[in-house]
Design an enzyme around this catalytic site. Sequence first.
Site, PDB file in Angstrom:
ATOM      1  N   HIS A  15       0.848  -1.205   0.000  1.00 35.38           N
ATOM      2  CA  HIS A  15       0.000   0.000   0.000  1.00 35.38           C
ATOM      3  C   HIS A  15       0.875   1.244   0.000  1.00 35.38           C
ATOM      4  O   HIS A  15       1.206   1.785   1.051  1.00 35.38           O
ATOM      5  CB  HIS A  15      -0.919  -0.008   1.229  1.00 35.38           C
ATOM      6  CG  HIS A  15      -1.937   1.089   1.255  1.00 35.38           C
ATOM      7  ND1 HIS A  15      -3.164   0.942   1.834  1.00 35.38           N
ATOM      8  CD2 HIS A  15      -1.915   2.357   0.772  1.00 35.38           C
ATOM      9  CE1 HIS A  15      -3.857   2.069   1.721  1.00 35.38           C
ATOM     10  NE2 HIS A  15      -3.091   2.944   1.080  1.00 35.38           N
ATOM     11  N   HIS A  17       1.087   4.877  -2.386  1.00 34.69           N
ATOM     12  CA  HIS A  17       0.635   5.699  -3.506  1.00 34.69           C
ATOM     13  C   HIS A  17       1.857   6.277  -4.214  1.00 34.69           C
ATOM     14  O   HIS A  17       2.630   7.025  -3.602  1.00 34.69           O
ATOM     15  CB  HIS A  17      -0.256   6.832  -3.010  1.00 34.69           C
ATOM     16  CG  HIS A  17      -1.542   6.367  -2.400  1.00 34.69           C
ATOM     17  ND1 HIS A  17      -2.726   6.338  -3.102  1.00 34.69           N
ATOM     18  CD2 HIS A  17      -1.827   5.894  -1.159  1.00 34.69           C
ATOM     19  CE1 HIS A  17      -3.687   5.874  -2.327  1.00 34.69           C
ATOM     20  NE2 HIS A  17      -3.168   5.595  -1.129  1.00 34.69           N
ATOM     21  N   HIS A 188      -9.702   0.721  -1.023  1.00 31.82           N
ATOM     22  CA  HIS A 188      -9.592   1.353   0.286  1.00 31.82           C
ATOM     23  C   HIS A 188     -10.952   1.241   0.979  1.00 31.82           C
ATOM     24  O   HIS A 188     -11.995   1.436   0.356  1.00 31.82           O
ATOM     25  CB  HIS A 188      -9.269   2.841   0.152  1.00 31.82           C
ATOM     26  CG  HIS A 188      -7.884   3.158  -0.274  1.00 31.82           C
ATOM     27  ND1 HIS A 188      -7.321   2.698  -1.437  1.00 31.82           N
ATOM     28  CD2 HIS A 188      -6.933   3.944   0.317  1.00 31.82           C
ATOM     29  CE1 HIS A 188      -6.088   3.169  -1.554  1.00 31.82           C
ATOM     30  NE2 HIS A 188      -5.826   3.925  -0.494  1.00 31.82           N
ATOM     31  N   GLU A 191     -11.290   3.333   6.643  1.00 35.87           N
ATOM     32  CA  GLU A 191     -10.385   4.404   7.076  1.00 35.87           C
ATOM     33  C   GLU A 191     -11.221   5.623   7.441  1.00 35.87           C
ATOM     34  O   GLU A 191     -11.246   6.043   8.600  1.00 35.87           O
ATOM     35  CB  GLU A 191      -9.389   4.749   5.972  1.00 35.87           C
ATOM     36  CG  GLU A 191      -8.431   5.870   6.362  1.00 35.87           C
ATOM     37  CD  GLU A 191      -7.591   6.368   5.185  1.00 35.87           C
ATOM     38  OE1 GLU A 191      -6.476   6.866   5.427  1.00 35.87           O
ATOM     39  OE2 GLU A 191      -8.072   6.284   4.042  1.00 35.87           O
ATOM     40  N   ASP A 268       1.915   4.097   2.921  1.00 31.01           N
ATOM     41  CA  ASP A 268       0.819   4.898   2.392  1.00 31.01           C
ATOM     42  C   ASP A 268       1.361   5.990   1.460  1.00 31.01           C
ATOM     43  O   ASP A 268       1.364   5.812   0.242  1.00 31.01           O
ATOM     44  CB  ASP A 268      -0.022   5.490   3.522  1.00 31.01           C
ATOM     45  CG  ASP A 268      -1.446   5.809   3.099  1.00 31.01           C
ATOM     46  OD1 ASP A 268      -1.783   5.616   1.916  1.00 31.01           O
ATOM     47  OD2 ASP A 268      -2.247   6.244   3.961  1.00 31.01           O
TER      48      ASP A 268
END
Length: 342
Positions: A15, A17, A188, A191, A268
Amino acid sequence: MLHPAQRTAPKIELHVHLEGTLRPALLAEFTGDGPPAPGPPYAFTDLYGFIEIWNRVTACLRGPEQYRRALLAYAAEAAGHGAVYLEPIVDAEERLGGPAAWADVLAACCDAAAEARERHGVEIGLTPQVCRGHDVEVAEEAARVATRFAGRGVVGFGLSGAEGRFPTLPYAGVARIARDGGLPFVPHAGEAAGPAAVREVLAMGAVRIRHGVRAVEDPRLVDELAAAGTVLDVTPTSNVRLGAAAPDRPHPLTVLTAAGVRCSISTDDPAIFDVTLAGEYAVAARLGVDAATAYASGLAGALCADVTRDRLAALGRRAYGPAAPVPRTAAEPGDQAGVPGR
């Protein structure tokens, strides 16, 4: 300070980005005038403030060559922290000019993934995604574009964005298009919203969940995730800074793993949160998840080909000692994962 052995021990990251990996020097090259205000360290108080910063920082990525350079730069960085397998996320952003232009970006990223394997020894499987709030028809076309790269470097397809502001169900067709084209669905959820959001994406066919940490609000759901072997991609620092982990309670990572839920460990957006992969593995260790366990969970969730999975398993055994075989819980791909299987 991390011990050298902590930094170089093999790691899997599922995970991250790509747009959030731009360190200041590369960002300055892309913008031509240095990082945009407020500049690292970035200041935000919740997910929505973070998204505003993320959009400003990543707006400089506008063409295939910049994406290629970004991927190579992060592969080099992650390799320096022991990464042997990565699943970078690439967003189908409107600024790129639509699905045709986005295809060029994915092609460049696939080429960069192959180059990174040769230069840095890091295996990369790309997991493009669309964002909740995107026009549904455009999102469906983006999924069709991504399926053209199944088996060529793209191994999954995702859905990001704030669950609390935009619904998920309208994107069920996106998930179906991706699956039918050989790309497992890795959204996702859990969260910005709670357990209901996790259940929603599971019903849409999610094979792994990015975040999912708010499942701890429903003990029955936690038990179900553990029983199913569902892997959650936990990003310890991000979870705290964006409020998915309450400061007055144990970190969800501790609760989930104590209940038997498999949790991979990731950064992340490492440049925006000012973290590293080795650093997040160290945070996880302090929360009760050692590197061997994190690696095993990462391997269980990876959408990689069988030959890659076997190689990664061998690396893990050499580094962490013999262990029981890791089940293929994420994609059940048979051959190339992703090819049946924000």
